[in-house]
Design a protein around this motif. Structure first.
Motif, PDB file in Angstrom:
ATOM      1  N   GLU A 149       6.972  -5.120  -9.423  1.00  0.00           N
ATOM      2  CA  GLU A 149       5.321  -5.162  -9.665  1.00  0.00           C
ATOM      3  C   GLU A 149       4.929  -6.578  -8.666  1.00  0.00           C
ATOM      4  N   ASP A 150       5.678  -7.248  -8.399  1.00  0.00           N
ATOM      5  CA  ASP A 150       5.083  -8.543  -7.511  1.00  0.00           C
ATOM      6  C   ASP A 150       5.599  -7.830  -6.015  1.00  0.00           C
ATOM      7  N   ASN A 151       6.643  -7.238  -5.881  1.00  0.00           N
ATOM      8  CA  ASN A 151       6.646  -6.663  -4.372  1.00  0.00           C
ATOM      9  C   ASN A 151       5.732  -5.553  -4.022  1.00  0.00           C
ATOM     10  N   ILE A 152       5.479  -4.633  -4.953  1.00  0.00           N
ATOM     11  CA  ILE A 152       4.319  -3.725  -4.533  1.00  0.00           C
ATOM     12  C   ILE A 152       3.040  -4.274  -4.537  1.00  0.00           C
ATOM     13  N   TYR A 153       2.885  -5.296  -5.204  1.00  0.00           N
ATOM     14  CA  TYR A 153       1.344  -6.024  -4.881  1.00  0.00           C
ATOM     15  C   TYR A 153       1.308  -6.562  -3.561  1.00  0.00           C
ATOM     16  N   ARG A 154       2.544  -7.323  -3.157  1.00  0.00           N
ATOM     17  CA  ARG A 154       2.469  -7.876  -1.791  1.00  0.00           C
ATOM     18  C   ARG A 154       2.242  -6.733  -0.708  1.00  0.00           C
ATOM     19  N   VAL A 155       3.158  -5.656  -0.942  1.00  0.00           N
ATOM     20  CA  VAL A 155       2.926  -4.399   0.092  1.00  0.00           C
ATOM     21  C   VAL A 155       1.432  -3.969   0.011  1.00  0.00           C
ATOM     22  N   ARG A 156       0.745  -3.709  -1.109  1.00  0.00           N
ATOM     23  CA  ARG A 156      -0.431  -3.462  -1.247  1.00  0.00           C
ATOM     24  C   ARG A 156      -1.776  -4.469  -0.402  1.00  0.00           C
ATOM     25  N   LYS A 157      -1.344  -5.670  -0.659  1.00  0.00           N
ATOM     26  CA  LYS A 157      -2.051  -6.562   0.035  1.00  0.00           C
ATOM     27  C   LYS A 157      -2.239  -6.674   1.647  1.00  0.00           C
ATOM     28  N   LEU A 158      -0.707  -6.395   1.992  1.00  0.00           N
ATOM     29  CA  LEU A 158      -0.506  -6.375   3.540  1.00  0.00           C
ATOM     30  C   LEU A 158      -1.055  -5.025   4.169  1.00  0.00           C
ATOM     31  N   ALA A 159      -1.239  -3.993   2.933  1.00  0.00           N
ATOM     32  CA  ALA A 159      -1.401  -2.771   3.622  1.00  0.00           C
ATOM     33  C   ALA A 159      -3.106  -2.672   3.954  1.00  0.00           C
ATOM     34  N   THR A 160      -3.777  -3.498   3.081  1.00  0.00           N
ATOM     35  CA  THR A 160      -5.288  -3.303   3.235  1.00  0.00           C
ATOM     36  C   THR A 160      -5.817  -3.750   4.852  1.00  0.00           C
ATOM     37  N   ASP A 161      -5.053  -4.348   5.412  1.00  0.00           N
ATOM     38  CA  ASP A 161      -5.370  -4.748   6.830  1.00  0.00           C
ATOM     39  C   ASP A 161      -4.499  -3.777   7.666  1.00  0.00           C
ATOM     40  N   SER A 162      -4.027  -2.809   7.293  1.00  0.00           N
ATOM     41  CA  SER A 162      -3.172  -1.952   8.015  1.00  0.00           C
ATOM     42  C   SER A 162      -3.839  -0.381   8.386  1.00  0.00           C
ATOM     43  N   THR A 163      -3.584   0.149   9.491  1.00  0.00           N
ATOM     44  CA  THR A 163      -4.021   1.353   9.902  1.00  0.00           C
ATOM     45  C   THR A 163      -3.300   2.592   9.369  1.00  0.00           C
ATOM     46  N   LEU A 164      -2.044   2.085   8.808  1.00  0.00           N
ATOM     47  CA  LEU A 164      -1.178   2.989   8.330  1.00  0.00           C
ATOM     48  C   LEU A 164      -1.600   3.792   7.166  1.00  0.00           C
ATOM     49  N   ASP A 165      -1.109   5.138   7.189  1.00  0.00           N
ATOM     50  CA  ASP A 165      -1.487   5.838   6.231  1.00  0.00           C
ATOM     51  C   ASP A 165      -0.663   5.807   4.930  1.00  0.00           C
ATOM     52  N   GLU A 166      -0.929   6.123   3.718  1.00  0.00           N
ATOM     53  CA  GLU A 166      -0.243   5.716   2.516  1.00  0.00           C
ATOM     54  C   GLU A 166       1.206   6.301   2.548  1.00  0.00           C
ATOM     55  N   ALA A 167       1.330   7.499   3.143  1.00  0.00           N
ATOM     56  CA  ALA A 167       2.815   7.935   3.246  1.00  0.00           C
ATOM     57  C   ALA A 167       3.751   6.914   4.067  1.00  0.00           C
ATOM     58  N   ALA A 168       3.138   6.156   5.186  1.00  0.00           N
ATOM     59  CA  ALA A 168       3.709   5.233   5.884  1.00  0.00           C
ATOM     60  C   ALA A 168       4.180   4.035   5.260  1.00  0.00           C
ATOM     61  N   VAL A 169       3.037   3.558   4.630  1.00  0.00           N
ATOM     62  CA  VAL A 169       3.334   2.514   3.759  1.00  0.00           C
ATOM     63  C   VAL A 169       4.106   2.514   2.649  1.00  0.00           C
ATOM     64  N   THR A 170       4.160   3.843   2.112  1.00  0.00           N
ATOM     65  CA  THR A 170       5.260   3.906   0.824  1.00  0.00           C
ATOM     66  C   THR A 170       6.642   4.097   1.363  1.00  0.00           C
ATOM     67  N   GLU A 171       6.767   4.673   2.448  1.00  0.00           N
ATOM     68  CA  GLU A 171       8.230   4.626   3.189  1.00  0.00           C
ATOM     69  C   GLU A 171       8.733   3.001   3.495  1.00  0.00           C
ATOM     70  N   LEU A 172       7.691   2.177   3.947  1.00  0.00           N
ATOM     71  CA  LEU A 172       8.034   0.913   4.419  1.00  0.00           C
ATOM     72  C   LEU A 172       8.670   0.116   3.025  1.00  0.00           C
ATOM     73  N   ALA A 173       7.589   0.534   2.012  1.00  0.00           N
ATOM     74  CA  ALA A 173       7.925  -0.223   0.770  1.00  0.00           C
ATOM     75  C   ALA A 173       9.019   0.169   0.115  1.00  0.00           C
ATOM     76  N   LYS A 174       9.370   1.475   0.338  1.00  0.00           N
ATOM     77  CA  LYS A 174      10.706   1.996  -0.194  1.00  0.00           C
ATOM     78  C   LYS A 174      11.962   1.645   0.497  1.00  0.00           C
ATOM     79  N   ASP A 175      11.640   1.413   1.865  1.00  0.00           N
ATOM     80  CA  ASP A 175      12.849   0.669   2.451  1.00  0.00           C
ATOM     81  C   ASP A 175      13.128  -0.666   2.227  1.00  0.00           C
TER      82      ASP A 175
END
Length: 102
Positions: A14-40
């Motif tokens: 939960e904490d890890n995904i929260y950090r990913v979401r927080k960083l993703a708000t300033d990113s131009t990456l689409d959700e699929a790319a963010v999901t891959e980065l989080a999964k990796d």
């Protein structure tokens, strides 16, 4: 940095995904790319359980990673005794046998 995000030792999904979401708000990456980065970036033992499920959204990844985390926790508890909440996948276990006299 979102491109190198890794789940930290002792950090829950939960904490890890929260950090990913927080960083993703300033990113131009689409959700699929963010999901891959989080999964990796998940701990290896969780990634091994999540990758075959092929999550395509961050929410699917979160749900599947939580189930994987619970599965790993249950397996360790059964195998090794009581697990401390801060242990990561590769951690050692503290077994409390005080409730079981010799």
């Amino acid at each position: 940095d979102l491109m190198r995000i890794q789940q930290q030792p002792g950090e829950g999904v939960e904490d890890n995904i929260y950090r990913v979401r927080k960083l993703a708000t300033d990113s131009t990456l689409d959700e699929a790319a963010v999901t891959e980065l989080a999964k990796d970036g998940l701990q290896q033992c969780l990634r091994e359980l999540v990758v075959p499920q092929r999550p395509t959204t961050l929410e699917q990844l979160r749900e599947q990673a939580i189930l994987a985390e619970d599965t790993v926790d249950i397996k360790r508890t059964i195998t090794n005794g009581v697990r401390s909440p801060s242990q990561e996948c590769g951690g050692s276990f503290n077994v409390d046998n005080s409730a079981y006299p010799p």
